[in-house]
Motif scaffolding. Sequence first.
Motif, PDB file in Angstrom:
ATOM      1  N   ARG A 265      35.578  32.119  89.764  1.00 38.21           N
ATOM      2  CA  ARG A 265      36.103  33.356  89.298  1.00 38.21           C
ATOM      3  C   ARG A 265      37.884  33.565  89.464  1.00 38.21           C
ATOM      4  O   ARG A 265      37.958  32.777  90.355  1.00 38.21           O
ATOM      5  CB  ARG A 265      35.321  34.941  90.818  1.00 38.21           C
ATOM      6  CG  ARG A 265      34.263  34.248  90.496  1.00 38.21           C
ATOM      7  CD  ARG A 265      33.986  35.213  91.970  1.00 38.21           C
ATOM      8  NE  ARG A 265      31.977  35.498  91.412  1.00 38.21           N
ATOM      9  CZ  ARG A 265      31.155  34.734  91.455  1.00 38.21           C
ATOM     10  NH1 ARG A 265      31.219  33.423  92.484  1.00 38.21           N
ATOM     11  NH2 ARG A 265      30.046  35.555  91.662  1.00 38.21           N
ATOM     12  N   LEU A 266      38.090  33.794  88.487  1.00 38.63           N
ATOM     13  CA  LEU A 266      39.824  33.690  88.158  1.00 38.63           C
ATOM     14  C   LEU A 266      40.322  35.850  88.157  1.00 38.63           C
ATOM     15  O   LEU A 266      39.630  36.734  87.872  1.00 38.63           O
ATOM     16  CB  LEU A 266      40.122  33.838  86.390  1.00 38.63           C
ATOM     17  CG  LEU A 266      39.516  32.324  86.139  1.00 38.63           C
ATOM     18  CD1 LEU A 266      38.393  31.317  86.448  1.00 38.63           C
ATOM     19  CD2 LEU A 266      40.152  31.985  84.913  1.00 38.63           C
ATOM     20  N   LYS A 267      40.791  35.356  88.540  1.00 39.42           N
ATOM     21  CA  LYS A 267      42.073  36.647  88.645  1.00 39.42           C
ATOM     22  C   LYS A 267      43.098  36.453  89.062  1.00 39.42           C
ATOM     23  O   LYS A 267      43.895  35.267  88.870  1.00 39.42           O
ATOM     24  CB  LYS A 267      41.435  37.063  90.089  1.00 39.42           C
ATOM     25  CG  LYS A 267      40.152  37.663  90.562  1.00 39.42           C
ATOM     26  CD  LYS A 267      39.929  38.171  92.267  1.00 39.42           C
ATOM     27  CE  LYS A 267      40.306  40.020  92.132  1.00 39.42           C
ATOM     28  NZ  LYS A 267      40.198  41.206  92.851  1.00 39.42           N
ATOM     29  N   ALA A 268      43.905  37.598  89.112  1.00 41.63           N
ATOM     30  CA  ALA A 268      45.749  37.666  88.764  1.00 41.63           C
ATOM     31  C   ALA A 268      46.467  37.601  90.122  1.00 41.63           C
ATOM     32  O   ALA A 268      45.527  38.457  89.982  1.00 41.63           O
ATOM     33  CB  ALA A 268      46.176  37.935  87.411  1.00 41.63           C
ATOM     34  N   VAL A 269      46.641  36.958  90.145  1.00 43.27           N
ATOM     35  CA  VAL A 269      47.655  37.470  91.842  1.00 43.27           C
ATOM     36  C   VAL A 269      49.387  37.089  92.248  1.00 43.27           C
ATOM     37  O   VAL A 269      49.240  36.091  91.223  1.00 43.27           O
ATOM     38  CB  VAL A 269      46.855  37.210  93.134  1.00 43.27           C
ATOM     39  CG1 VAL A 269      45.106  36.557  92.957  1.00 43.27           C
ATOM     40  CG2 VAL A 269      47.221  35.207  93.224  1.00 43.27           C
ATOM     41  N   ALA A 270      49.652  37.407  93.455  1.00 43.49           N
ATOM     42  CA  ALA A 270      50.517  37.426  93.552  1.00 43.49           C
ATOM     43  C   ALA A 270      51.148  36.288  94.681  1.00 43.49           C
ATOM     44  O   ALA A 270      50.686  36.208  96.295  1.00 43.49           O
ATOM     45  CB  ALA A 270      51.253  39.095  93.975  1.00 43.49           C
TER      46      ALA A 270
ATOM     47  N   GLY B  68      55.304  37.043  95.533  1.00 43.40           N
ATOM     48  CA  GLY B  68      55.173  38.290  94.036  1.00 43.40           C
ATOM     49  C   GLY B  68      54.880  37.735  92.794  1.00 43.40           C
ATOM     50  O   GLY B  68      54.560  38.473  92.481  1.00 43.40           O
TER      51      GLY B  68
ATOM     52  N   PRO C 207      53.435  36.118  89.125  1.00 45.94           N
ATOM     53  CA  PRO C 207      52.132  35.672  89.305  1.00 45.94           C
ATOM     54  C   PRO C 207      51.308  35.022  89.344  1.00 45.94           C
ATOM     55  O   PRO C 207      52.382  33.471  89.111  1.00 45.94           O
ATOM     56  CB  PRO C 207      51.673  36.704  88.271  1.00 45.94           C
ATOM     57  CG  PRO C 207      53.563  36.751  87.364  1.00 45.94           C
ATOM     58  CD  PRO C 207      54.340  36.412  88.503  1.00 45.94           C
ATOM     59  N   LEU C 208      50.587  34.632  90.055  1.00 45.53           N
ATOM     60  CA  LEU C 208      49.890  33.140  89.615  1.00 45.53           C
ATOM     61  C   LEU C 208      48.366  33.431  89.788  1.00 45.53           C
ATOM     62  O   LEU C 208      47.737  34.126  89.294  1.00 45.53           O
ATOM     63  CB  LEU C 208      49.101  32.931  91.326  1.00 45.53           C
ATOM     64  CG  LEU C 208      50.683  31.913  92.464  1.00 45.53           C
ATOM     65  CD1 LEU C 208      50.282  31.536  93.506  1.00 45.53           C
ATOM     66  CD2 LEU C 208      51.187  30.204  91.000  1.00 45.53           C
ATOM     67  N   LEU C 209      48.041  32.522  88.712  1.00 43.36           N
ATOM     68  CA  LEU C 209      46.185  32.353  88.213  1.00 43.36           C
ATOM     69  C   LEU C 209      45.606  31.935  89.570  1.00 43.36           C
ATOM     70  O   LEU C 209      45.625  31.167  89.478  1.00 43.36           O
ATOM     71  CB  LEU C 209      46.038  32.245  87.110  1.00 43.36           C
ATOM     72  CG  LEU C 209      44.326  31.702  85.818  1.00 43.36           C
ATOM     73  CD1 LEU C 209      43.797  32.880  86.367  1.00 43.36           C
ATOM     74  CD2 LEU C 209      44.494  30.478  85.496  1.00 43.36           C
TER      75      LEU C 209
ATOM     76  N   THR D 200      51.139  29.810  85.625  1.00 45.35           N
ATOM     77  CA  THR D 200      50.717  29.452  84.022  1.00 45.35           C
ATOM     78  C   THR D 200      52.007  29.273  83.316  1.00 45.35           C
ATOM     79  O   THR D 200      52.034  30.026  82.498  1.00 45.35           O
ATOM     80  CB  THR D 200      49.576  30.262  84.097  1.00 45.35           C
ATOM     81  OG1 THR D 200      49.405  31.388  84.227  1.00 45.35           O
ATOM     82  CG2 THR D 200      48.521  29.617  84.528  1.00 45.35           C
ATOM     83  N   ASP D 201      52.881  29.307  83.709  1.00 42.53           N
ATOM     84  CA  ASP D 201      53.940  29.068  82.944  1.00 42.53           C
ATOM     85  C   ASP D 201      54.311  29.019  81.503  1.00 42.53           C
ATOM     86  O   ASP D 201      54.094  28.921  80.972  1.00 42.53           O
ATOM     87  CB  ASP D 201      55.346  29.023  83.689  1.00 42.53           C
ATOM     88  CG  ASP D 201      56.162  29.715  85.019  1.00 42.53           C
ATOM     89  OD1 ASP D 201      55.153  31.075  85.387  1.00 42.53           O
ATOM     90  OD2 ASP D 201      56.531  29.949  84.971  1.00 42.53           O
TER      91      ASP D 201
ATOM     92  N   HIS E 181      47.807  26.842  80.576  1.00 42.58           N
ATOM     93  CA  HIS E 181      46.879  28.191  80.560  1.00 42.58           C
ATOM     94  C   HIS E 181      45.019  27.406  80.343  1.00 42.58           C
ATOM     95  O   HIS E 181      45.437  25.862  80.299  1.00 42.58           O
ATOM     96  CB  HIS E 181      46.878  28.640  79.165  1.00 42.58           C
ATOM     97  CG  HIS E 181      47.157  28.218  77.757  1.00 42.58           C
ATOM     98  ND1 HIS E 181      48.132  28.287  76.872  1.00 42.58           N
ATOM     99  CD2 HIS E 181      46.817  26.694  77.817  1.00 42.58           C
ATOM    100  CE1 HIS E 181      47.703  26.881  75.941  1.00 42.58           C
ATOM    101  NE2 HIS E 181      47.302  26.537  76.128  1.00 42.58           N
ATOM    102  N   TYR E 182      44.443  28.375  81.148  1.00 42.94           N
ATOM    103  CA  TYR E 182      43.035  28.139  80.809  1.00 42.94           C
ATOM    104  C   TYR E 182      42.431  27.952  80.439  1.00 42.94           C
ATOM    105  O   TYR E 182      42.701  29.647  79.149  1.00 42.94           O
ATOM    106  CB  TYR E 182      42.714  28.985  81.801  1.00 42.94           C
ATOM    107  CG  TYR E 182      41.232  28.374  82.306  1.00 42.94           C
ATOM    108  CD1 TYR E 182      41.184  28.275  84.063  1.00 42.94           C
ATOM    109  CD2 TYR E 182      40.427  29.415  82.209  1.00 42.94           C
ATOM    110  CE1 TYR E 182      39.918  28.097  84.282  1.00 42.94           C
ATOM    111  CE2 TYR E 182      38.691  29.275  82.560  1.00 42.94           C
ATOM    112  CZ  TYR E 182      38.168  28.732  83.167  1.00 42.94           C
ATOM    113  OH  TYR E 182      37.399  28.393  83.838  1.00 42.94           O
TER     114      TYR E 182
END
Lengths: 245, 245
Positions: free
Chosen positions: A189-194, A208, A210-212, A235-236, A239-240
């Motif tokens: 399950r993937l989300k973008a979080v801080a 703050g 962004p992290l995958l 993910t600079d 990528h997934y």
Amino acid sequence: MIDKYYNSPSYKPLYDQIKVLLTQSLIGGEWRPGDMIPSEIELAGRYKVSQGTVRKAIDALATENILIRRQGKGTFVATHSAEGMKLRFLRLTSVDGQKELLQNEFISCTKGKADVHMGQVLDLKAGASTIEIKRLLTFSGRPLIFDHIIVPAAPFKGLNGNKVEENNGSMYSLYESEFGVRMIRAEERLKAVAAKGEVAKALGLKEGEPLLSIERVSFTYGDKPMEWRLGLCITDNHHYMNELE
Amino acid sequence: MIDKYYNSPSYKPLYDQIKVLLTQSLIGGEWRPGDMIPSEIELAGRYKVSQGTVRKAIDALATENILIRRQGKGTFVATHSAEGMKLRFLRLTSVDGQKELLQNEFISCTKGKADVHMGQVLDLKAGASTIEIKRLLTFSGRPLIFDHIIVPAAPFKGLNGNKVEENNGSMYSLYESEFGVRMIRAEERLKAVAAKGEVAKALGLKEGEPLLSIERVSFTYGDKPMEWRLGLCITDNHHYMNELE
DNA sequence: GAGTGGTCTAGACCACCAA
DNA sequence: TGGTGGTCTAGACCACTCA
């Protein structure tokens, strides 16, 4: 044992029944990861069905990456220790295409107890003993992933930080070689979080950013969940990758 | 046409050759999405092979979601207009499990030209005409995804904002019903990014808040790329699900 | 009942690999 | 050369659907 008669109340195709029998032999340890299983003809004799029926059962297990067929040699039980299988579930690719090897930086390995949620996820009673591992994966010297791993303690008795470090962080081949637990599939399950706190610090990020977030549950034979994992990835430059069909 | 002799320099299994012939009939439009294709026995007669060989070719196309088998009825060409297929490539699920329908809020549809990068992605000459669409997908009144879509203009002549709105944003069934272009697979690349500018505004976010970036290229028959899409998603209450095997 | 896909068998032959 | 998986065939019978 084998039931080929269609009118039976619990009718199942023969090849499905064979597939179950093969899976039981895998669970029971009759054939271990890396072993060659008996030939199609031999299995056909054992189960009293035709070679084609055995073939169909093996085909199904082969497309699930549980068995591996090699023309001229035989059919083998898949293993994570094989080269190219070590990062089987890692979908992260560098933007410029190369799939480089990662360095593992061990942080901690502690004992814990499953809370209600983790109990549901790993099919344990709440309060059951667990082992928690934290680590940092780095890519050419730069932090890339902060991993938090939780496994039930019982099947992994004796798992500790030393073993993780000796294995250079290849958890799946460690599970397999030391504890006989082979993962056959996983849900993510993937989300973008801080980024924040401990994780931001370890990854060298400001709060703050962004992290995958990749939450993964891995399953062994019989769809039994055996590992929960949360990976937080920068993910600079990566990528997934995913293919939809 | 059919070559079953193994020593031929360009040996390919018969069922692979049949698969190619079936695919050509799909590309050529002999059977259109939703149509029933001829029965296995009829195809076996047409190609002068056994039913089992045709079956194996159809099996392969069925596992690729290009054909759909229905026992007792026949084998059909898959279609995006079928219910349950409309969101075939959408992996976003609400955290509490329900797979709700989304509302589409059209923003713009403009003409453009492919730059060098987009030319490579969509297999076009740099400078070729394109059509760009922007839209917002909302979920129970709240913004969820900002979509930016680019397609080559040539195969989608006449595509405009009205058509998108009429179709309530179901792009794939629009491509299929209006332009005869059926997407059969897609590649996605996911990252975590920070919200900014137009996107942050449309989604009602502050600058810098984390977003899940999903870049997707979709392919039609013959692995020809036909659509590029960038979706920026708020993942506070949703996640991207994936199964690894 | 006719037509479709689904299962199962038996057997022939080919391609690949190792000894 | 023998053993393994891979391909192809021909035919029997079952399950599902619809008229």
